[in-house]
Scaffold this motif. Structure first.
Motif, mmCIF file in Angstrom:
data_model
loop_
_atom_site.group_PDB
_atom_site.id
_atom_site.type_symbol
_atom_site.label_atom_id
_atom_site.label_comp_id
_atom_site.label_asym_id
_atom_site.label_seq_id
_atom_site.Cartn_x
_atom_site.Cartn_y
_atom_site.Cartn_z
ATOM 1 N N PHE A 1 0.740 -1.300 0.002
ATOM 2 C CA PHE A 1 -0.007 0.054 -0.076
ATOM 3 C C PHE A 1 0.730 1.437 0.149
ATOM 4 O O PHE A 1 0.889 2.042 0.831
ATOM 5 N N LYS B 1 -0.646 4.619 1.424
ATOM 6 C CA LYS B 1 -0.808 4.880 2.678
ATOM 7 C C LYS B 1 0.377 5.599 3.462
ATOM 8 O O LYS B 1 1.502 5.599 3.097
ATOM 9 N N GLU C 1 -0.802 5.574 9.062
ATOM 10 C CA GLU C 1 -1.901 4.393 8.633
ATOM 11 C C GLU C 1 -1.299 3.082 8.604
ATOM 12 O O GLU C 1 -1.875 2.031 9.095
#
Length: 179
Positions: free
Chosen positions: A70, A73, A77
């Motif tokens: 990810f 992110k 997070e």
């Protein structure tokens, strides 16, 4: 499909080298049967947080894997994902003890009424369902839920548990719901 037979009990399992495992199972049984669920919940999540802090490189590996998976992110997070994952893993240990050692009547008490009513509302439409889970995510808890759901008016019949890998770490549960 090859079905492994259940291993036979052997006196070698009573050897002192296995005593740590037996004591661990005994402590888990004692803890989950003596403590109320709210405290077990806090204990499980606390164990996960402890494991994250003192578990060596596991948190770093999880963090890096999530950063690669990810990239959009933020670091905050990613850190929140890692912490929640470790907390859930600690709770998985407690839930394993719950499903192994709790009687059905006690398990039913922690089911949320809105969840039971949501499942019951599916009665007219669901004839069969399939549950896939990894055993490290406590496959026994969803099965226990299905069995308790059956006592609420919809009787699921678990037909088979099919291992998907040689290690049997992933399984598919085939069940039929009957009205």
């Amino acid at each position: 499909m090859k079905i492994d037979k259940k291993p036979d009990f052997s006196l070698s399992l009573l050897h002192p080298k296995h005593w740590g495992v037996w004591i661990g199972f005994g402590l888990l049984a004692l803890i989950v049967n003596l403590l109320p669920y709210a405290l077990l919940y806090k204990l499980g999540r606390g164990l996960g947080k402890f494991a994250m802090r003192f578990g060596g490189k596991r948190a770093q590996i999880a963090r890096r894997n999530l950063e690669l998976a990810f990239p959009e992110k933020s670091p905050q997070e990613i850190d929140a994902f890692v912490e929640e994952n470790f907390k859930n893993s600690g709770m998985a240990l407690i839930e394993t003890g719950i499903t192994w050692f709790w009687p059905t009547w006690r398990f039913k008490r922690i089911l949320v009424e809105k969840d039971i009513s949501a499942l019951s509302n599916m009665k007219p439409t669901i004839k069969a369902y399939c549950c896939a889970a990894c055993t490290h995510s406590t496959l026994r808890s969803p099965l226990a839920l299905l069995l308790c759901w059956g006592s609420q008016g919809m009787a699921p019949i678990v037909h088979t548990v099919i291992p998907l890998t040689n290690s049997s770490s992933t399984a598919v549960v085939l069940a039929t719901a009957t009205n």
